[in-house]
Motif scaffolding. Structure first.
Motif, PDB file in Angstrom:
ATOM      1  N   SER A  78       0.970  -1.418   0.054  1.00 29.62           N
ATOM      2  CA  SER A  78      -0.072  -0.005   0.074  1.00 29.62           C
ATOM      3  C   SER A  78       0.864   1.280  -0.099  1.00 29.62           C
ATOM      4  N   VAL A  79       1.945   1.152  -0.553  1.00 33.54           N
ATOM      5  CA  VAL A  79       2.992   2.316  -0.380  1.00 33.54           C
ATOM      6  C   VAL A  79       2.719   3.650  -1.517  1.00 33.54           C
ATOM      7  N   ASN A  80       1.478   3.221  -2.287  1.00 28.77           N
ATOM      8  CA  ASN A  80       0.848   4.362  -3.043  1.00 28.77           C
ATOM      9  C   ASN A  80      -0.052   5.293  -2.280  1.00 28.77           C
ATOM     10  N   ARG A  81      -0.217   4.726  -0.812  1.00 29.03           N
ATOM     11  CA  ARG A  81      -1.183   5.685  -0.061  1.00 29.03           C
ATOM     12  C   ARG A  81      -0.113   6.299   0.957  1.00 29.03           C
ATOM     13  N   TYR A  82      -0.740   7.341   1.612  1.00 28.10           N
ATOM     14  CA  TYR A  82       0.071   7.861   2.887  1.00 28.10           C
ATOM     15  C   TYR A  82      -0.260   6.919   3.939  1.00 28.10           C
ATOM     16  N   PRO A  83       0.616   6.976   4.982  1.00 24.00           N
ATOM     17  CA  PRO A  83       0.680   6.135   5.939  1.00 24.00           C
ATOM     18  C   PRO A  83      -0.387   6.819   7.108  1.00 24.00           C
ATOM     19  N   ASP A  84      -0.729   6.080   7.893  1.00 25.26           N
ATOM     20  CA  ASP A  84      -1.488   6.743   9.058  1.00 25.26           C
ATOM     21  C   ASP A  84      -0.837   7.732   9.830  1.00 25.26           C
ATOM     22  N   PRO A  85      -1.072   9.114   9.806  1.00 26.48           N
ATOM     23  CA  PRO A  85      -0.423   9.917  10.495  1.00 26.48           C
ATOM     24  C   PRO A  85      -0.299   9.814  12.020  1.00 26.48           C
ATOM     25  N   MET A  86      -1.076   9.153  12.466  1.00 21.98           N
ATOM     26  CA  MET A  86      -1.148   8.866  14.148  1.00 21.98           C
ATOM     27  C   MET A  86      -0.390   7.607  14.455  1.00 21.98           C
ATOM     28  N   THR A  87       0.173   6.731  13.361  1.00 26.16           N
ATOM     29  CA  THR A  87       0.722   5.482  13.628  1.00 26.16           C
ATOM     30  C   THR A  87      -0.074   4.761  14.845  1.00 26.16           C
ATOM     31  N   THR A  88      -1.260   4.676  14.441  1.00 23.33           N
ATOM     32  CA  THR A  88      -2.328   4.136  15.494  1.00 23.33           C
ATOM     33  C   THR A  88      -1.647   2.842  16.087  1.00 23.33           C
ATOM     34  N   ALA A  89      -1.421   1.934  15.154  1.00 21.73           N
ATOM     35  CA  ALA A  89      -1.209   0.538  15.331  1.00 21.73           C
ATOM     36  C   ALA A  89       0.002   0.281  15.957  1.00 21.73           C
ATOM     37  N   LEU A  90       1.143   1.251  15.794  1.00 23.58           N
ATOM     38  CA  LEU A  90       2.332   1.164  16.547  1.00 23.58           C
ATOM     39  C   LEU A  90       2.284   1.633  17.985  1.00 23.58           C
ATOM     40  N   ARG A  91       1.429   2.668  18.090  1.00 21.45           N
ATOM     41  CA  ARG A  91       1.295   3.374  19.357  1.00 21.45           C
ATOM     42  C   ARG A  91       0.507   2.353  20.230  1.00 21.45           C
ATOM     43  N   THR A  92      -0.578   1.717  19.598  1.00 25.55           N
ATOM     44  CA  THR A  92      -1.110   0.622  20.430  1.00 25.55           C
ATOM     45  C   THR A  92      -0.319  -0.528  20.812  1.00 25.55           C
ATOM     46  N   GLU A  93       0.464  -0.958  20.160  1.00 27.31           N
ATOM     47  CA  GLU A  93       1.303  -2.138  20.377  1.00 27.31           C
ATOM     48  C   GLU A  93       2.526  -1.581  21.451  1.00 27.31           C
ATOM     49  N   LEU A  94       3.085  -0.428  21.362  1.00 27.86           N
ATOM     50  CA  LEU A  94       3.997   0.056  22.354  1.00 27.86           C
ATOM     51  C   LEU A  94       3.269   0.368  23.502  1.00 27.86           C
ATOM     52  N   ALA A  95       1.999   0.844  23.601  1.00 27.25           N
ATOM     53  CA  ALA A  95       1.358   0.960  24.768  1.00 27.25           C
ATOM     54  C   ALA A  95       1.359  -0.150  25.685  1.00 27.25           C
ATOM     55  N   GLY A  96       0.833  -1.252  25.110  1.00 28.49           N
ATOM     56  CA  GLY A  96       0.822  -2.706  25.711  1.00 28.49           C
ATOM     57  C   GLY A  96       2.102  -3.165  26.132  1.00 28.49           C
ATOM     58  N   TYR A  97       3.240  -2.927  25.525  1.00 24.89           N
ATOM     59  CA  TYR A  97       4.631  -3.392  25.617  1.00 24.89           C
ATOM     60  C   TYR A  97       5.249  -2.602  26.666  1.00 24.89           C
ATOM     61  N   LEU A  98       4.899  -1.245  26.661  1.00 24.33           N
ATOM     62  CA  LEU A  98       5.570  -0.458  27.830  1.00 24.33           C
ATOM     63  C   LEU A  98       4.594  -0.147  28.943  1.00 24.33           C
ATOM     64  N   GLY A  99       3.143  -0.663  29.020  1.00 29.44           N
ATOM     65  CA  GLY A  99       2.441  -0.445  30.147  1.00 29.44           C
ATOM     66  C   GLY A  99       2.227   1.305  30.262  1.00 29.44           C
ATOM     67  N   VAL A 100       1.849   1.908  29.188  1.00 29.48           N
ATOM     68  CA  VAL A 100       1.720   3.344  29.152  1.00 29.48           C
ATOM     69  C   VAL A 100       0.521   3.655  28.353  1.00 29.48           C
ATOM     70  N   PRO A 101      -0.430   4.776  28.542  1.00 30.24           N
ATOM     71  CA  PRO A 101      -1.269   5.232  27.571  1.00 30.24           C
ATOM     72  C   PRO A 101      -0.967   5.474  26.141  1.00 30.24           C
ATOM     73  N   ALA A 102      -1.317   4.771  25.241  1.00 27.07           N
ATOM     74  CA  ALA A 102      -0.879   5.316  23.911  1.00 27.07           C
ATOM     75  C   ALA A 102      -0.841   6.531  23.608  1.00 27.07           C
ATOM     76  N   THR A 103      -1.836   7.427  24.074  1.00 28.09           N
ATOM     77  CA  THR A 103      -1.763   8.953  23.957  1.00 28.09           C
ATOM     78  C   THR A 103      -0.527   9.578  24.314  1.00 28.09           C
ATOM     79  N   ASP A 104       0.314   8.916  25.226  1.00 28.34           N
ATOM     80  CA  ASP A 104       1.514   9.399  25.707  1.00 28.34           C
ATOM     81  C   ASP A 104       2.630   9.084  24.892  1.00 28.34           C
ATOM     82  N   ILE A 105       2.457   8.578  23.883  1.00 25.19           N
ATOM     83  CA  ILE A 105       3.202   8.217  22.778  1.00 25.19           C
ATOM     84  C   ILE A 105       3.457   9.057  21.477  1.00 25.19           C
ATOM     85  N   VAL A 106       4.498   9.654  20.903  1.00 25.00           N
ATOM     86  CA  VAL A 106       4.648  10.371  20.009  1.00 25.00           C
ATOM     87  C   VAL A 106       5.695   9.643  18.820  1.00 25.00           C
ATOM     88  N   THR A 107       5.278   9.303  17.646  1.00 28.58           N
ATOM     89  CA  THR A 107       6.369   8.650  17.025  1.00 28.58           C
ATOM     90  C   THR A 107       7.162   9.509  15.978  1.00 28.58           C
TER      91      THR A 107
END
Length: 388
Positions: A78-107
Motif C-alpha cells: 500500500s505504499v501508493n497511499r499515505y501512512p496513518d499520520p497517528m501511527t495508531t497500530a504502532l502506538r497501540t502495540e507500544l502502549a501494551g508493551y511499555l504499560g503506558v497510555p497510547a496517547t503518551d506516545i509520539v512517533t
C-alpha cells in the motif's frame, strides 16, 4: 568543541539572471549554518584483499531483522497511499508493551526525528529575545549540537568526566532562566556509561519544573546494570520528563527510521503539533509492530550482542586497556592523539571504526569474527587509552 563551518562565500550565478543584490551577497543559508558541525556518518570498511570487511562504525545491529519482520514487510503493497499520520497500530502495540497510555506516545523518524520534534516545540529563538538554552553533556551524541542549532537554540555543553559519565552536578549548575531543555544520554554515545536511577532522580529534584528533561535511551535494551535508570519509570512521576527510544538498534530497523517519545499529556499535546506528518511509513510501522510481537526473539538476539560486548570488554582489559563502562552496543577507546592512527590501522585490517578528532574511537560490537579481529588489532597497537 571543534566546529566545521561550511563555505559561505557567494556562489556564482548559473542562471544568467541579474537579480538585484545577488552579485554582492549571493544565496546564503541562515547564519547559524556557518557555526554548525557537520554530522559524520560511520564510513563503510575499505576492501582489503583476502579479508572479509566489517563495518563497526555506526552502532548498527549486525543481525538482520527477524524473519517474521522481513516476511511482513515483503507483503506490504500500500505504499501508493499515505501512512496513518497517528501511527495508531504502532502506538497501540507500544502502549501494551511499555504499560503506558497510547496517547503518551509520539512517533518520529528514528529517535533523532523524535528529538527534533521536541526541540522544535520547546527550544528556539524567541521574538526579540536571546535564544533559549539547551544543556547536554559532551562528548555525547554527535547530532545534538546540530539539532539544537537548527532549532535556533543555544547549546550549553558540559564536559563528561574522565570516565565518560555525565557530570550531573555541573549540568544542574549551568541551568539558567533561559534553559528550556536538558538532554541526558544513557548509555552515553559514544563513551558508554549509563546514568543510575538515584543519580537522575537527584538531578530532577534540582531542575525547575518548567525545564524539559529528555532521557535519550536509544541503547536501553542492551543495558544490564541493575541500578540503571529506566526512563519509562521516571516519566510517570515527573511531568517534565520525555523519554526517547528507537527501533534502530535492538530491533535492527535502522534503515526504516522508527523512533518515539513518551511523555505526559502536558507535553504530548504540544509535541503532536510539531510532529512531522507521515514521518513513519507504513512499511516501517508494520515492521516495528511485527518486531514487538516477536519481542522474545529480539531479546535473544540482543543478548547475543551483549555476550559479545562482555567478551570484547574482558579481552581489552586482559590486554591492559582502560576503557569506560560499556552498556550499549559499542566500546570507547580514549586514544587522544593516537585516534586517527588507530582508525587507519583498523582500515588496513578491513574494519571501519568511528574516530572522533583527537579524542577517541568508538567501535561497535559486530559479528564474532569482526570482534576477534578488533581485539587482535588492539593487542598489536602500541598505544593505550588515556587513564580516566
Amino acid at each position: 568543541m571543534a566546529m566545521t563551518s561550511i563555505d559561505d562565500s557567494p556562489a556564482p550565478s548559473t542562471t544568467g539572471r541579474d537579480t538585484a543584490g545577488s552579485t554582492e551577497q549571493g544565496l546564503r543559508p541562515r547564519g547559524v549554518f556557518g557555526k554548525l558541525p557537520r554530522y559524520a556518518a560511520g564510513k563503510p570498511p575499505v576492501v582489503v584483499e583476502g579479508l572479509e570487511s566489517f563495518k563497526l562504525s555506526s552502532n548498527e545491529n549486525p543481525l538482520p531483522p527477524l524473519p517474521a519482520v522481513l516476511e511482513a514487510i515483503a507483503s506490504e503493497t500500500s505504499v501508493n497511499r499515505y501512512p496513518d499520520p497517528m501511527t495508531t497500530a504502532l502506538r497501540t502495540e507500544l502502549a501494551g508493551y511499555l504499560g503506558v497510555p497510547a496517547t503518551d506516545i509520539v512517533t518520529g523518524a528514528g529517535s533523532l526525528g523524535a528529538l527534533n520534534q521536541i526541540l522544535a516545540t520547546f527550544a528556539g529563538q524567541n521574538d526579540f529575545d536571546a535564544p533559549d538554552e539547551v544543556v547536554y553533556a559532551w562528548r555525547s551524541f554527535e547530532a545534538y549540537p546540530i539539532s539544537v542549532g537548527l532549532a535556533g537554540a543555544a547549546g550549553v555543553q558540559v564536559p563528561v568526566r574522565a570516565d565518560g559519565t555525565h557530570d550531573l552536578d555541573a549540568m544542574a549548575a549551568v541551568i539558567t532562566d533561559r534553559t528550556r531543555v536538558v538532554m541526558l544520554c544513557t548509555p552515553n554515545n559514544p563513551t558508554g556509561p549509563v546514568l543510575t536511577r538515584d543519580d537522575v532522580v537527584g538531578f530532577l529534584e534540582k531542575v525547575p519544573a518548567h525545564v524539559v528533561v529528555v532521557i535519550d535511551e536509544a541503547y536501553q535494551e542492551f543495558v544490564r546494570r541493575s541500578d540503571a535508570v529506566d526512563g519509562i519509570e521516571l516519566y510517570r512521576g515527573y511531568e517534565n520528563v520525555i523519554v526517547l527510544r528507537t527501533f534502530s538498534k535492538a530491533h535492527g530497523l535502522a534503515g526504516l527510521r522508527v523512533g518515539y517519545s513518551v511523555s505526559q499529556p502536558a507535553l504530548t499535546e504540544h509535541l503532536r503539533v510539531s510532529a512531522v506528518p507521515f514521518a513513519v511509513s507504513q512499511i516501517a510501522e508494520h515492521a516495528a509492530v511485527t518486531s514487538l510481537r516477536h519481542i522474545d526473539e529480539v531479546e535473544v538476539r540482543v543478548q547475543s550482542i551483549v555476550d559479545e560486548r562482555i567478551r570484547v570488554v574482558a579481552g581489552l582489559r586482559d590486554l591492559g586497556w582502560t576503557i569506560p563502562e560499556a552498556e550499549g552496543n559499542f566500546v570507547w577507546l580514549a586514544l587522544g592523539e593516537h585516534t586517527q592512527d588507530f582508525a587507519v590501522r583498523a582500515g588496513e585490517h578491513a574494519l571501519s571504526v568511528r574516530a572522533f578528532g583527537s579524542e577517541g574511537v568508538r567501535v561497535s560490537i559486530g559479528e564474532e569474527a569482526a570482534n576477534t579481529r578488533f581485539l587482535a588489532l588492539c593487542r598489536d597497537f602500541p598505544h593505550r587509552p588515556a587513564e580516566g
